[in-house]
Design a protein around this motif. Structure first.
Motif, PDB file in Angstrom:
ATOM      1  N   ILE A 188      35.593  32.634  43.562  1.00  0.00           N
ATOM      2  CA  ILE A 188      36.838  33.401  43.534  1.00  0.00           C
ATOM      3  C   ILE A 188      36.711  34.637  44.418  1.00  0.00           C
ATOM      4  N   LEU A 189      35.573  35.289  44.280  1.00  0.00           N
ATOM      5  CA  LEU A 189      35.329  36.513  45.033  1.00  0.00           C
ATOM      6  C   LEU A 189      35.283  36.244  46.531  1.00  0.00           C
ATOM      7  N   GLU A 190      34.653  35.112  46.887  1.00  0.00           N
ATOM      8  CA  GLU A 190      34.571  34.746  48.310  1.00  0.00           C
ATOM      9  C   GLU A 190      35.969  34.596  48.887  1.00  0.00           C
ATOM     10  N   GLU A 191      36.817  33.958  48.112  1.00  0.00           N
ATOM     11  CA  GLU A 191      38.181  33.731  48.571  1.00  0.00           C
ATOM     12  C   GLU A 191      38.930  35.062  48.734  1.00  0.00           C
ATOM     13  N   GLU A 192      38.793  35.930  47.711  1.00  0.00           N
ATOM     14  CA  GLU A 192      39.502  37.206  47.755  1.00  0.00           C
ATOM     15  C   GLU A 192      38.938  38.133  48.826  1.00  0.00           C
TER      16      GLU A 192
ATOM     17  N   LEU B  14      39.252  41.194  54.176  1.00  0.00           N
ATOM     18  CA  LEU B  14      38.982  41.270  55.609  1.00  0.00           C
ATOM     19  C   LEU B  14      40.284  41.266  56.408  1.00  0.00           C
ATOM     20  N   VAL B  15      41.330  40.610  55.875  1.00  0.00           N
ATOM     21  CA  VAL B  15      42.597  40.525  56.592  1.00  0.00           C
ATOM     22  C   VAL B  15      43.413  41.802  56.408  1.00  0.00           C
ATOM     23  N   ASP B  16      43.612  42.224  55.129  1.00  0.00           N
ATOM     24  CA  ASP B  16      44.524  43.355  54.925  1.00  0.00           C
ATOM     25  C   ASP B  16      43.823  44.646  54.497  1.00  0.00           C
ATOM     26  N   GLY B  17      42.538  44.556  54.199  1.00  0.00           N
ATOM     27  CA  GLY B  17      41.793  45.766  53.848  1.00  0.00           C
ATOM     28  C   GLY B  17      42.101  46.340  52.485  1.00  0.00           C
ATOM     29  N   LYS B  18      42.883  45.626  51.661  1.00  0.00           N
ATOM     30  CA  LYS B  18      43.266  46.167  50.353  1.00  0.00           C
ATOM     31  C   LYS B  18      42.306  45.685  49.268  1.00  0.00           C
ATOM     32  N   MET B  19      41.188  46.373  49.152  1.00  0.00           N
ATOM     33  CA  MET B  19      40.137  46.002  48.210  1.00  0.00           C
ATOM     34  C   MET B  19      40.624  46.003  46.767  1.00  0.00           C
ATOM     35  N   GLU B  20      41.392  47.075  46.391  1.00  0.00           N
ATOM     36  CA  GLU B  20      41.834  47.216  44.998  1.00  0.00           C
ATOM     37  C   GLU B  20      42.601  45.993  44.506  1.00  0.00           C
ATOM     38  N   GLN B  21      43.637  45.636  45.302  1.00  0.00           N
ATOM     39  CA  GLN B  21      44.486  44.515  44.889  1.00  0.00           C
ATOM     40  C   GLN B  21      43.689  43.211  44.811  1.00  0.00           C
ATOM     41  N   CYS B  22      42.797  43.063  45.769  1.00  0.00           N
ATOM     42  CA  CYS B  22      41.994  41.827  45.797  1.00  0.00           C
ATOM     43  C   CYS B  22      41.142  41.730  44.541  1.00  0.00           C
ATOM     44  N   LEU B  23      40.529  42.851  44.189  1.00  0.00           N
ATOM     45  CA  LEU B  23      39.673  42.821  43.000  1.00  0.00           C
ATOM     46  C   LEU B  23      40.498  42.562  41.752  1.00  0.00           C
ATOM     47  N   GLN B  24      41.717  43.091  41.735  1.00  0.00           N
ATOM     48  CA  GLN B  24      42.568  42.844  40.566  1.00  0.00           C
ATOM     49  C   GLN B  24      42.902  41.359  40.430  1.00  0.00           C
ATOM     50  N   ARG B  25      43.220  40.751  41.564  1.00  0.00           N
ATOM     51  CA  ARG B  25      43.488  39.296  41.529  1.00  0.00           C
ATOM     52  C   ARG B  25      42.243  38.530  41.093  1.00  0.00           C
ATOM     53  N   ALA B  26      41.110  38.980  41.652  1.00  0.00           N
ATOM     54  CA  ALA B  26      39.846  38.304  41.291  1.00  0.00           C
ATOM     55  C   ALA B  26      39.567  38.452  39.804  1.00  0.00           C
TER      56      ALA B  26
ATOM     57  N   MET C  41      41.718  38.718  37.420  1.00  0.00           N
ATOM     58  CA  MET C  41      42.596  37.814  36.686  1.00  0.00           C
ATOM     59  C   MET C  41      42.055  36.387  36.686  1.00  0.00           C
ATOM     60  N   LYS C  42      41.692  35.958  37.896  1.00  0.00           N
ATOM     61  CA  LYS C  42      41.184  34.577  38.031  1.00  0.00           C
ATOM     62  C   LYS C  42      39.873  34.398  37.268  1.00  0.00           C
TER      63      LYS C  42
ATOM     64  N   GLU D 274      38.833  36.055  34.684  1.00  0.00           N
ATOM     65  CA  GLU D 274      39.056  36.018  33.233  1.00  0.00           C
ATOM     66  C   GLU D 274      39.432  34.613  32.780  1.00  0.00           C
ATOM     67  N   ALA D 275      40.242  33.962  33.639  1.00  0.00           N
ATOM     68  CA  ALA D 275      40.639  32.592  33.297  1.00  0.00           C
ATOM     69  C   ALA D 275      39.426  31.653  33.284  1.00  0.00           C
ATOM     70  N   VAL D 276      38.480  31.930  34.170  1.00  0.00           N
ATOM     71  CA  VAL D 276      37.305  31.044  34.284  1.00  0.00           C
ATOM     72  C   VAL D 276      36.316  31.257  33.144  1.00  0.00           C
ATOM     73  N   VAL D 277      36.078  32.538  32.798  1.00  0.00           N
ATOM     74  CA  VAL D 277      35.015  32.783  31.804  1.00  0.00           C
ATOM     75  C   VAL D 277      35.444  32.500  30.378  1.00  0.00           C
ATOM     76  N   ARG D 278      36.766  32.489  30.148  1.00  0.00           N
ATOM     77  CA  ARG D 278      37.228  32.247  28.774  1.00  0.00           C
ATOM     78  C   ARG D 278      36.634  30.944  28.218  1.00  0.00           C
ATOM     79  N   GLU D 279      36.098  31.028  27.030  1.00  0.00           N
ATOM     80  CA  GLU D 279      35.456  29.824  26.476  1.00  0.00           C
ATOM     81  C   GLU D 279      36.136  29.364  25.203  1.00  0.00           C
TER      82      GLU D 279
END
Lengths: 432, 596
Positions: free
Chosen positions: A401-405, A410-422, A424-425, A427-432
């Motif tokens: 997920i992080l690699e994708e974000e 690298l494209v838009d330089g918006k680290m904050e938003q990217c990390l927020q999306r990451a 979210m994703k 959280e969906a993955v680790v939920r057991e």
């Protein structure tokens, strides 16, 4: 007619028993003919595979009835095949022993705890490092035998750095800022980048995170820790800088990562101790390499100059053909045999995951390949300082997920938003 | 009954057992052989058909697989990221390269079908760039790769994908393995300039999953390239070598997609498909004999046959035994008839035939018994009338002589003695001839004897004395008429020859149930053998009547059975004793006897 029934039924029954008996006897004979053939799946020809082959050769000397076959496979392939076949219970295609990387262990154990041999009573675990033992255990039972520690270090080419005017002293007690500065100078003067970066694998992020005592997940192992994770943020920023300044050159895949330093295309390698065997594979570079502790993140007060990358352990499959013999083999060679571990130190430069490495003869040996440095002593010394983190069971999923974000960063330089999306994703993955 | 082997060997039961065994054996063998042959043919046909379905599935899978690979390769070919990476790298800065590599990974990821997760794809750019899809290292140098057969054929025919067998591939995990390399050259459409080669390495294990379900101990699969070289097979020994099996030559000639052939003693079903997309041929070989061997567990078949055979035999024996048991009994009873026992009747039971037999036998037995009884009765009657006739025959000489003696007495004028004589004679004649009863009391017999003795004394003088000793209880006992007279007569004339004097004693007494009469004389006697002859021999002398000693014995046996009769004991010069033994009978019993 009643009288006749009394005669016929016992006769019928007797006949059937005879027929049934015949069938059973044949099956038992077949089993007895089985040979003790132990199959091992592992990866990395210069390191794990070599270690397994050495162990096999030594073990077979004293156990003539055992044949050990070491099969080289891809790490992901071992994991995927094992999981697939265990879920389908196709035991006949499975090996007896597999190697699992520490990041993946907990996931596998949580899914297939019953499929592994419980080694709790067969091995004295007190000699292994606590954080390693923690990775091999589930519900109080020990399932694996810790192999290498994966203690991270900075391996560098002294000859290239000297061209840029740096000495061995300059490489001690580095911070990342300093490392980047050196990298810039080295690239300017020699045109050689400091290290390789693979967009599909972020070992450096893991290395930096753990050196700061954090991970993709929090201490409980199942809460994603992305947005508020300073160390992660810092490591991604370091990534950005390395890329932008040509200090970290983009490569694709494992092959280019290895061939880059083997062919002298990079000046340093930041990785676990197990990379030593790959570095040493090119004999022409003997004496040109040096080892130092990893750089620290200055801005992070938790940061230490020690971390961990990879590291793995041996696991025996409970329902394999020769499970018992395989367990005896790993316990004897990797669980109890200190002199064999000693020979592994000299042959492949393993950093054993034990509490007290001074018991090994080669502990203080000087490695000519690294200019006479006491590599084992240095690395095992670092091992004590590695901050313990809980890897959880979804390391590689979150990293994907992080690699994708990160591509978006690298494209838009918006680290904050990217990390927020990451976040979210993840959280969906680790939920057991 | 002789209980030896020969007897049993010849018995009904043994024959049935033998026949049943023969029959079962014959049926088991014939049915087994017929069924085996029939099912063998049917099996070869149906098994072949079903295997062909599986075989077709493999064909489909391989074609699908080929299609998927084609998708992957065309995805690489059409990916701008790959094209940039392989051709225009120099124009990219480091960050763009980083993005580009990630994009390559994504493009490839999307094109892969789910079952190709860990495909080993190596893309080799003509500019010296590599891409390897897996976390491992390339172990061969670029020159070695470019020199390999897979790459060469791909460069020769860049339009299509090539399947090549190779021992050892380019990466660490496949370095020493037998692999199938799928190669395809990537080229620019217009200039036809090749810019990269895609090499997909598949280990035999990877391939196996496409045909694994077809493989067993008696089926194998061959993927053969255009040069008759085996690219892939479960038969590891043949991989990479040129196909030389006879069936392969046959398969080349025929148009059939499935045929059965003999190949070195094996009965093989060969299936064949041309995989035009792959440029290969696919062969499936089924060893029918081995498959059948698996199908028929011969030892089990034999055990079952034997078991059922024994079972039927046992049931047969039990039934037969039950049926023939009355017959054996009949045989036993009939053998008893031979010994004269006519009282052994058969119980009427068992099957209809045996019941009928038993009833008829019993009926016959009844008849025989009746006939015998009738016969005995007739004989008895005959004997009775014979005796009667005999006792009627008063010897005429005796009458002449007696009358002559009377005339002599009349001459002597001894009227008293004459009257006595005539009375005795009359009484004797009356009792002998006129009295029709066969049995008379002992008193009557004694009276007759005394008359007879009186006549004898008168005729021959009184040198021989006769004395009677009769116990009181015997007087009313019944005895056959004239049973004692022959003995007294015999004693008079033979024991005392030429005027010799002596005495005859007659003793009668009851001994238990028997009446014992002894006639004892002190005459000249005779030896024992002659005495016994006397009893049997008929003597034609001057007897009083037709009844002589010789038929007394017969009469007694006839009347009373074998336990009774006469016995003569004689010692020369000392005398003779005749013992007559009879059952005690009295008047009332005589009546019953008569009615019987």
């Amino acid at each position: 007619m009643k009288g006749m029934n009394r005669v016929i039924f016992p006769v019928l029954l007797f006949g059937m028993l005879i027929i049934a008996g015949c069938g059973k006897m044949e099956k038992q004979e077949e089993k007895a003919r089985d040979m003790q053939e132990i199959v091992i799946w592992t990866w990395d020809e210069t390191f794990n595979v070599k270690a397994a082959e050495m162990a096999a050769a030594e073990y077979q000397k004293e156990h003539g009835d055992v044949r050990i076959i070491v099969e080289t496979k891809e790490r992901e392939e071992i994991l995927a095949d094992t999981k697939n076949m265990l879920s389908a219970k196709l035991y006949e295609n499975l090996p007896d022993i597999i190697m699992i990387e520490d990041y993946d262990v907990q996931e596998v154990l949580s899914l297939y705890e019953d499929e592994f041999v419980d080694l709790t009573k067969q091995v004295d675990y007190s000699k292994f490092a606590d954080y390693k033992n923690q990775l091999c255990q589930r519900n109080g039972h020990m399932y694996g035998i810790p192999f290498d520690s994966g203690t991270a270090a900075l391996f560098y080419r002294i000859d290239i750095l000297k061209q840029a005017g740096y000495t061995e002293e300059d490489m001690q007690d580095l911070t990342w800022d300093k490392y980047i500065e050196i990298g810039k100078n080295v690239y300017d003067k020699t045109g050689i980048p400091m290290l390789t970066l693979d967009p599909t694998d972020f070992p450096l992020v893991r290395l930096i995170m753990q050196s700061c005592g954090s991970w993709y997940v929090k201490g409980d192992g199942c809460t994603a820790d992305i947005v508020g994770n300073k160390a992660l943020q810092q490591s991604l920023m370091i990534y950005e800088q390395l890329l932008a300044n040509n200090i970290g050159i983009s490569v694709n895949g494992w092959n280019e990562f290895i061939s880059a330093f083997q062919n002298g295309e990079v000046a340093t390698v930041l990785s676990g101790g197990w990379i030593i065997s790959s570095i040493k594979a090119n004999g022409e570079q003997a004496g040109l390499w040096r080892v130092a502790p990893i750089p620290v993140v200055e801005e992070n007060q938790n940061a230490v100059a020690a971390s961990n990358v990879g590291g793995s352990a041996w696991y025996v499959l409970e329902h394999s053909a020769n499970s018992r013999a395989a367990a005896e083999f790993v316990v004897e060679m990797f669980g109890e045999n200190d002199s064999f571990t000693d020979s592994l130190i000299s042959e492949i430069g393993i950093v054993p995951a034990v509490k007290n490495p001074t018991v090994f003869e080669n502990y203080e040996a000087q490695d000519a390949f690294f200019g006479g440095q006491q590599v084992t002593k240095l690395l095992t010394g670092l091992a004590d300082e590695i901050p313990t983190v809980n890897y959880g069971s979804k390391t590689y999923e979150i990293e994907d997920i992080l690699e994708e974000e990160f591509q978006n960063v690298l494209v838009d330089g918006k680290m904050e938003q990217c990390l927020q999306r990451a976040q979210m994703k993840a959280e969906a993955v680790v939920r057991e | 009954m002789k209980k030896n082997f020969k007897y049993y060997g010849n018995s009904f039961l043994a024959r049935i057992t033998l026949m049943v065994m023969l029959g079962i054996g014959l049926i088991a063998v014939t049915v087994s052989v017929v069924v085996l042959v029939m099912s063998r043919n049917a099996f070869t046909e149906t098994y072949g058909t079903s295997q062909e379905k599986v075989f077709e599935q493999i064909e489909k899978e391989l074609n699908d697989f080929h299609g998927n690979l084609q998708d992957v390769i065309s995805a690489i070919d059409s990916s701008w990221a790959f094209r940039l990476y392989l051709n225009g790298d120099d124009e990219l800065d480091n960050v763009m390269t980083f993005q580009n590599i990630y994009q390559m990974e994504k493009d490839l990821e999307q094109s892969k079908s789910s079952d190709m997760e860990r495909l080993n794809i190596l893309v080799l750019g003509t500019g010296g760039k590599h891409y390897l899809s897996r976390t491992e290292t390339i172990s061969a140098s670029d020159e070695e790769i470019m020199d390999s057969e897979a790459v060469k054929t791909a460069l020769m025919e860049p339009e299509i994908m090539h399947y090549t067998f190779s021992h050892g591939a380019y990466t660490a995990t496949a370095k020493d393995a037998d692999v199938v390399i799928v190669s395809k050259a990537l080229y620019f459409q217009e200039s036809r300039e090749v810019y990269a080669v895609v090499l997909v390495t598949l280990t035999m294990d990877d391939m196996r999953k496409y045909y694994d379900y077809f493989i067993s101990d008696y089926t194998s699969l061959y993927l053969v390239g255009k040069d008759d070289r085996v690219i892939c097979s479960d038969n590891k020994g043949l991989i990479g070598s040129v196909m030389e099996e006879p069936w392969y030559g046959q398969a080349q000639k025929t148009e059939q997609t499935r045929f059965v052939t003999k190949n070195g003693g094996k009965n093989l079903t060969i299936m064949k498909r041309e995989l035009t997309y792959l440029g290969c041929s696919l062969y499936g070989v089924v060893d029918n004999n081995l498959a059948l061997e698996n199908l028929y567990d011969m030892p089990l078949l034999i055990v079952i046959c034997a078991f059922i055979g024994v079972l039927i035999l046992v049931i047969c024996l039990i039934f037969t035994r039950q049926t023939t048991k009355p017959l054996s009994k009949l045989v036993f009873k009939m053998s008893m008839i031979r010994e004269g026992n006519f009282n052994e009747y058969m119980p009427v039971e068992g099957t209809i035939e045996v019941k009928e037999l038993a009833a008829t036998y019993n009926y016959m037995l009844d008849d025989i018994r009746n006939y015998i009884a009738e016969l005995l009765e007739t004989q008895k009657e005959q004997r009775k009338s014979e005796i009667k006739a005999l006792q009627m025959q008063i010897n005429p000489h005796y009458i002449y002589n007696t009358l002559a003696s009377i005339k002599w007495l009349v001459y002597q004028n001894n009227s008293e003695k004459t009257i006595q004589m005539i009375d005795a004679f009359i009484s004797l004649l009356r009792n002998t001839i006129s009295n029709a009863d066969e049995f008379i009391t002992i008193s009557q017999e004694i009276e007759n004897l005394q008359n007879y003795i009186l006549i004898n004394h008168t005729r021959y003088g009184e040198a021989v004395k006769v004395e009677f000793y009769v116990s009181q209880s015997c007087h009313d006992c019944l005895i056959p008429k004239l049973i004692l007279q022959p003995f007294i007569e015999n004693a008079f004339f033979h024991a005392f020859p030429s005027g010799r004097g002596g005495s005859i004693q007659i003793l009668m007494k009851q001994r238990g149930e028997d009446l014992e009469i002894r006639i004892i004389d002190d005459g000249i006697g005779m030896n024992q053998s002659k005495a016994e002859q006397v009893v049997k021999q008929e003597t034609k002398k001057e007897h009083f009547s037709g009844i002589g000693i010789h038929n007394v014995q017969d009469r007694l046996r006839l009347l009373y059975g074998g336990n009774y009769g006469i016995r003569i004991e004689s010692v020369e010069q000392e005398g003779t004793t005749v013992v007559v033994t009879l059952p005690v009978r009295r008047r009332t019993e005589d009546k019953n006897e008569g009615n019987e």
